[in-house]
Design a protein around this motif. Structure first.
Motif, PDB file in Angstrom:
ATOM      1  N   GLY A  19       0.787  -1.225   0.000  1.00  6.45           N
ATOM      2  CA  GLY A  19       0.000   0.000   0.000  1.00  6.45           C
ATOM      3  C   GLY A  19       0.819   1.275   0.000  1.00  6.45           C
ATOM      4  N   PRO A  20       0.127   2.430   0.146  1.00 11.31           N
ATOM      5  CA  PRO A  20       0.761   3.749   0.074  1.00 11.31           C
ATOM      6  C   PRO A  20       1.486   4.159   1.355  1.00 11.31           C
ATOM      7  N   VAL A  21       1.395   3.330   2.395  1.00 11.01           N
ATOM      8  CA  VAL A  21       2.108   3.610   3.646  1.00 11.01           C
ATOM      9  C   VAL A  21       3.302   2.662   3.746  1.00 11.01           C
ATOM     10  N   GLY A  22       4.481   3.245   3.965  1.00  9.44           N
ATOM     11  CA  GLY A  22       5.700   2.444   3.994  1.00  9.44           C
ATOM     12  C   GLY A  22       6.349   2.396   5.358  1.00  9.44           C
ATOM     13  N   VAL A  23       7.079   1.313   5.609  1.00  6.02           N
ATOM     14  CA  VAL A  23       7.854   1.175   6.844  1.00  6.02           C
ATOM     15  C   VAL A  23       9.290   0.812   6.483  1.00  6.02           C
ATOM     16  N   LEU A  24      10.210   1.617   6.968  1.00  9.11           N
ATOM     17  CA  LEU A  24      11.646   1.364   6.819  1.00  9.11           C
ATOM     18  C   LEU A  24      12.131   0.727   8.113  1.00  9.11           C
ATOM     19  N   LEU A  25      12.758  -0.434   8.019  1.00  6.26           N
ATOM     20  CA  LEU A  25      13.256  -1.135   9.198  1.00  6.26           C
ATOM     21  C   LEU A  25      14.787  -1.138   9.186  1.00  6.26           C
ATOM     22  N   VAL A  26      15.386  -0.953  10.357  1.00  2.00           N
ATOM     23  CA  VAL A  26      16.840  -0.841  10.451  1.00  2.00           C
ATOM     24  C   VAL A  26      17.361  -1.788  11.533  1.00  2.00           C
ATOM     25  N   HIS A  27      18.258  -2.687  11.121  1.00  5.59           N
ATOM     26  CA  HIS A  27      18.822  -3.649  12.074  1.00  5.59           C
ATOM     27  C   HIS A  27      19.967  -3.022  12.861  1.00  5.59           C
ATOM     28  N   GLY A  28      20.542  -3.796  13.759  1.00  5.98           N
ATOM     29  CA  GLY A  28      21.516  -3.260  14.690  1.00  5.98           C
ATOM     30  C   GLY A  28      22.979  -3.479  14.335  1.00  5.98           C
ATOM     31  N   PHE A  29      23.830  -3.008  15.209  1.00  7.55           N
ATOM     32  CA  PHE A  29      25.296  -3.037  15.099  1.00  7.55           C
ATOM     33  C   PHE A  29      25.800  -4.480  15.124  1.00  7.55           C
ATOM     34  N   THR A  30      26.577  -4.849  14.139  1.00  6.64           N
ATOM     35  CA  THR A  30      27.131  -6.198  13.886  1.00  6.64           C
ATOM     36  C   THR A  30      26.045  -7.214  13.532  1.00  6.64           C
ATOM     37  N   GLY A  31      24.787  -6.775  13.454  1.00  4.15           N
ATOM     38  CA  GLY A  31      23.681  -7.669  13.134  1.00  4.15           C
ATOM     39  C   GLY A  31      23.372  -7.683  11.647  1.00  4.15           C
ATOM     40  N   THR A  32      22.197  -8.181  11.312  1.00  4.15           N
ATOM     41  CA  THR A  32      21.776  -8.313   9.918  1.00  4.15           C
ATOM     42  C   THR A  32      20.258  -8.119   9.831  1.00  4.15           C
ATOM     43  N   PRO A  33      19.700  -8.047   8.613  1.00  3.48           N
ATOM     44  CA  PRO A  33      18.238  -7.969   8.481  1.00  3.48           C
ATOM     45  C   PRO A  33      17.510  -9.134   9.151  1.00  3.48           C
ATOM     46  N   HIS A  34      18.211 -10.224   9.418  1.00  3.33           N
ATOM     47  CA  HIS A  34      17.599 -11.387  10.071  1.00  3.33           C
ATOM     48  C   HIS A  34      16.878 -11.006  11.361  1.00  3.33           C
ATOM     49  N   SER A  35      17.459 -10.088  12.129  1.00  2.00           N
ATOM     50  CA  SER A  35      16.877  -9.730  13.427  1.00  2.00           C
ATOM     51  C   SER A  35      15.568  -8.955  13.290  1.00  2.00           C
ATOM     52  N   MET A  36      15.354  -8.333  12.134  1.00  2.46           N
ATOM     53  CA  MET A  36      14.145  -7.525  11.909  1.00  2.46           C
ATOM     54  C   MET A  36      13.166  -8.181  10.930  1.00  2.46           C
ATOM     55  N   ARG A  37      13.555  -9.308  10.361  1.00  2.00           N
ATOM     56  CA  ARG A  37      12.720  -9.932   9.328  1.00  2.00           C
ATOM     57  C   ARG A  37      11.318 -10.308   9.826  1.00  2.00           C
ATOM     58  N   PRO A  38      11.161 -10.844  11.057  1.00  2.00           N
ATOM     59  CA  PRO A  38       9.796 -11.167  11.497  1.00  2.00           C
ATOM     60  C   PRO A  38       8.881  -9.949  11.513  1.00  2.00           C
ATOM     61  N   LEU A  39       9.419  -8.800  11.907  1.00  2.00           N
ATOM     62  CA  LEU A  39       8.620  -7.576  11.902  1.00  2.00           C
ATOM     63  C   LEU A  39       8.309  -7.160  10.472  1.00  2.00           C
ATOM     64  N   ALA A  40       9.327  -7.204   9.606  1.00  2.00           N
ATOM     65  CA  ALA A  40       9.145  -6.806   8.209  1.00  2.00           C
ATOM     66  C   ALA A  40       8.064  -7.653   7.539  1.00  2.00           C
ATOM     67  N   GLN A  41       8.109  -8.954   7.781  1.00  2.00           N
ATOM     68  CA  GLN A  41       7.121  -9.849   7.175  1.00  2.00           C
ATOM     69  C   GLN A  41       5.719  -9.588   7.729  1.00  2.00           C
ATOM     70  N   LEU A 157      21.567 -13.863  13.888  1.00  2.75           N
ATOM     71  CA  LEU A 157      22.640 -13.948  12.900  1.00  2.75           C
ATOM     72  C   LEU A 157      23.468 -12.674  13.009  1.00  2.75           C
ATOM     73  N   SER A 158      24.659 -12.785  13.588  1.00  4.72           N
ATOM     74  CA  SER A 158      25.510 -11.615  13.786  1.00  4.72           C
ATOM     75  C   SER A 158      26.970 -12.047  13.768  1.00  4.72           C
ATOM     76  N   TYR A 159      27.857 -11.078  13.787  1.00  5.90           N
ATOM     77  CA  TYR A 159      29.289 -11.385  13.708  1.00  5.90           C
ATOM     78  C   TYR A 159      29.797 -12.050  14.983  1.00  5.90           C
ATOM     79  N   GLU A 160      30.780 -12.956  14.794  1.00  4.96           N
ATOM     80  CA  GLU A 160      31.378 -13.646  15.936  1.00  4.96           C
ATOM     81  C   GLU A 160      32.440 -12.805  16.628  1.00  4.96           C
ATOM     82  N   LYS A 161      32.819 -11.695  15.996  1.00  3.64           N
ATOM     83  CA  LYS A 161      33.755 -10.755  16.602  1.00  3.64           C
ATOM     84  C   LYS A 161      33.282  -9.326  16.345  1.00  3.64           C
TER      85      LYS A 161
END
Length: 250
Positions: A19-41, A157-161
């Motif tokens: 639709g005409p309303v959009g949501v931009l999602l932003v993941h965290g430091f050393t993380g990935t879109p994986h952490s926000m995917r449930p919300l995005a979906q 899913l994030s960096y090991e270091k």
């Protein structure tokens, strides 16, 4: 020249045009879109146009992250915002941890953003400065800060270091955003975990006091640690944020 690394499976960005309303999602430091995917979906299923970018230097290898600056991370978010702007007349931004810091950055600079949802957003982590000021040589890489989760079955899913150079960049970003909090005037829904081993929960209060939004609310999460989007309160966050979007989308 920066070395190139493949994107980790599961770290891919997520886009959905509805639709005409959009949501931009932003993941965290050393993380990935994986952490926000449930919300995005969930947002996409509810009919929103959704953009969940992969921040530059993330979702590949920590050595690639080490070569990026917070300006690169801002670029990634602004590119996502432009993608949404071409498709939507109304845009919300939702961010976890440093993604919340970047969400605040966007709200400080783009007055057209209709509202923001912050989840354990980072604005002041004294431990970073304390660590950098410690006597002796600071190691190039520190232990991972990922997967701070109460649910033993969940994994981020994030960096090991964690590159020390990237922590310096994060500290600079937080300092910049914190200094301009009063520029945020849009409605704000602020989620904060009572127990968080990455970002001090007091950050939510600093943000609440600093922003000028007349419509702002802190919501306490009693059953999640830092990565609340993958933890026991995930469905509650989704439900409350969808209510927030519906209320403010006009």
């Amino acid at each position: 020249m920066r070395e190139q690394y493949p994107v980790l499976p599961g770290a891919e960005p997520f886009y959905a045009e509805h639709g005409p309303v959009g949501v931009l999602l932003v993941h965290g430091f050393t993380g990935t879109p994986h952490s926000m995917r449930p919300l995005a979906q969930a947002y996409a299923k509810a009919g929103y146009t959704v953009c969940l970018p992969r921040l530059k230097g993330h979702g590949t290898h920590y050595k690639e992250m080490e070569q990026t600056t917070f300006h690169d991370w801002i670029d990634s978010v602004e590119e996502g915002y432009e993608w949404l702007k071409e498709r939507c007349g109304t845009i919300f931004v939702t961010g976890l941890s440093m993604g919340g810091t970047l969400t605040l950055y966007m709200a400080e600079r783009y007055s057209s953003i209709r509202g923001i949802v912050l989840i354990n957003a980072a604005i002041d982590i004294p431990a970073i400065r304390t660590g950098m000021a410690a006597e002796g040589e600071v190691p190039r890489y520190l232990d991972s800060i990922g997967s701070d989760l109460k649910d033993p079955e969940a994994k981020e899913l994030s960096y090991e270091k964690t590159p020390t150079a990237s922590l310096v960049q994060l500290d600079g970003l937080m300092e910049l955003v914190k200094s301009e909090l009063e520029r945020v005037a849009c409605p704000a829904l602020i989620f904060v975990s009572d127990e968080d081993h990455v970002v001090p929960p007091e950050n939510a209060d600093i943000i609440f006091r600093g922003i000028q939004s007349s419509d702002k609310e802190i919501v306490r999460l009693e059953n999640s640690y830092h990565v609340a989007t993958l933890d026991y309160d995930q469905l509650f966050i989704i439900e409350r944020s969808l209510q927030f979007f519906a209320k403010h989308s006009g």
